[in-house]
Design a protein around this motif. Structure first.
Motif, short mmCIF file in Angstrom:
data_model
loop_
_atom_site.label_atom_id
_atom_site.label_comp_id
_atom_site.label_asym_id
_atom_site.label_seq_id
_atom_site.Cartn_x
_atom_site.Cartn_y
_atom_site.Cartn_z
N HIS A 29 32.49 24.17 86.45
CA HIS A 29 32.74 25.50 86.97
C HIS A 29 31.90 26.26 87.29
N ALA A 30 31.78 27.21 88.26
CA ALA A 30 30.79 28.14 88.54
C ALA A 30 31.04 29.29 87.94
N ALA A 31 29.72 30.18 87.41
CA ALA A 31 29.68 31.39 86.68
C ALA A 31 30.91 32.29 87.62
N PRO A 32 31.68 33.15 86.73
CA PRO A 32 32.37 34.14 87.45
C PRO A 32 31.79 35.57 87.81
N ARG A 33 30.62 35.50 87.40
CA ARG A 33 29.65 36.56 88.20
C ARG A 33 27.96 36.35 87.38
N ARG A 34 27.20 37.15 88.06
CA ARG A 34 25.72 36.77 87.25
C ARG A 34 25.89 37.66 85.74
N GLN A 35 25.38 37.05 85.00
CA GLN A 35 25.28 37.41 83.75
C GLN A 35 24.50 36.75 82.62
N TYR A 36 23.83 37.30 81.56
CA TYR A 36 23.16 36.85 80.65
C TYR A 36 24.45 36.27 79.53
N VAL A 37 23.89 35.08 79.11
CA VAL A 37 24.69 34.28 78.09
C VAL A 37 23.99 34.08 77.02
N ILE A 38 24.07 35.08 75.76
CA ILE A 38 23.14 34.84 74.56
C ILE A 38 23.93 34.03 73.58
N THR A 39 23.39 32.79 73.22
CA THR A 39 23.97 31.87 72.23
C THR A 39 23.86 32.28 70.83
N LEU A 40 24.71 32.46 69.92
CA LEU A 40 24.54 33.17 68.74
C LEU A 40 24.67 32.04 67.79
N LYS A 41 25.63 30.86 68.01
CA LYS A 41 25.85 29.63 67.26
C LYS A 41 26.30 28.56 68.29
N GLY A 42 25.44 27.21 68.09
CA GLY A 42 26.04 26.24 68.78
C GLY A 42 24.57 25.70 69.66
N LYS A 43 24.78 24.37 69.69
CA LYS A 43 23.65 23.57 70.65
C LYS A 43 24.51 22.82 71.53
N LEU A 44 24.10 23.01 72.88
CA LEU A 44 24.85 22.50 73.99
C LEU A 44 24.12 21.66 74.93
N LYS A 45 24.64 20.85 75.46
CA LYS A 45 24.06 20.25 76.66
C LYS A 45 24.79 20.78 78.06
N PHE A 46 23.84 21.34 79.01
CA PHE A 46 24.29 21.65 80.32
C PHE A 46 24.06 20.71 81.22
N THR A 47 24.98 20.32 82.26
CA THR A 47 24.67 19.43 83.14
C THR A 47 24.99 20.19 84.39
N VAL A 48 24.06 20.49 85.51
CA VAL A 48 24.31 20.91 86.67
C VAL A 48 24.57 19.91 87.70
N SER A 49 25.38 20.26 88.79
CA SER A 49 26.06 19.47 89.80
C SER A 49 25.00 18.65 90.45
N ASN A 50 23.76 18.75 90.46
CA ASN A 50 22.68 17.85 91.15
C ASN A 50 22.54 16.85 90.17
N GLY A 51 22.91 16.65 88.88
CA GLY A 51 23.04 15.75 87.90
C GLY A 51 21.74 16.00 86.82
N GLN A 52 20.82 17.10 86.87
CA GLN A 52 20.06 17.30 85.88
C GLN A 52 20.63 18.02 84.68
N SER A 53 20.14 17.95 83.48
CA SER A 53 20.87 18.76 82.40
C SER A 53 19.60 19.36 81.71
N PHE A 54 20.07 20.14 80.79
CA PHE A 54 19.01 20.80 79.55
C PHE A 54 20.00 21.20 78.38
N ILE A 55 19.18 21.50 77.34
CA ILE A 55 19.85 21.84 76.09
C ILE A 55 19.83 23.38 75.88
#
Length: 128
Positions: free
Chosen positions: A57-83
């Motif tokens: 999914h794409a973001a619904p709008r430009r926004q800051y996302v502040i993580t309070l709890k959780g550890k996630l792996k994000f993968t972007v559509s070009n195949g790269q990922s980050f924690i």
């Protein structure tokens, strides 16, 4: 996997910005945002919903996302990922195209706060 450097200091907070690239794809860049920076926003909201996990999914709008709890792996559509974890600000600016996916790596919850950016507002991101 992780392009984020340890260059954040006492004047900056680590940040990752999701961006749109050619052909409707999404990528990310690592950097910082300055501390004590006023954010031009009208509201914020908290969320724990994880229903979009694994769903591109794409973001619904430009926004800051502040993580309070959780550890996630994000993968972007070009195949790269980050924690993403508390202490790293996500700037979701991939507002069209294929977008990104995420999965929870630690636990079963992702507690976060969204701060939508006003149209045309500076996100104060500096790439490193």
């Amino acid at each position: 996997m992780d392009k984020l450097s340890d260059k954040a200091d006492t004047k900056n907070i680590k940040a990752i910005r999701l961006i749109n690239i050619t052909d409707g794809k999404c990528d990310f860049e690592s950097g910082t945002i300055p501390i004590r920076q006023h954010i031009n926003a009208n509201y914020f909201f908290a969320q724990t919903d994880v229903s979009l996990q694994y769903s591109p999914h794409a973001a619904p709008r430009r926004q800051y996302v502040i993580t309070l709890k959780g550890k996630l792996k994000f993968t972007v559509s070009n195949g790269q990922s980050f924690i993403l974890e508390p202490g790293i600000i996500l700037i979701a600016a991939d507002t069209f195209g294929e977008g990104h996916t995420w999965e929870i790596l630690d636990g079963e919850e992702w507690e976060r706060i969204y701060i939508p950016l006003e149209d045309g507002a500076d996100d104060h991101f500096t790439a490193v």
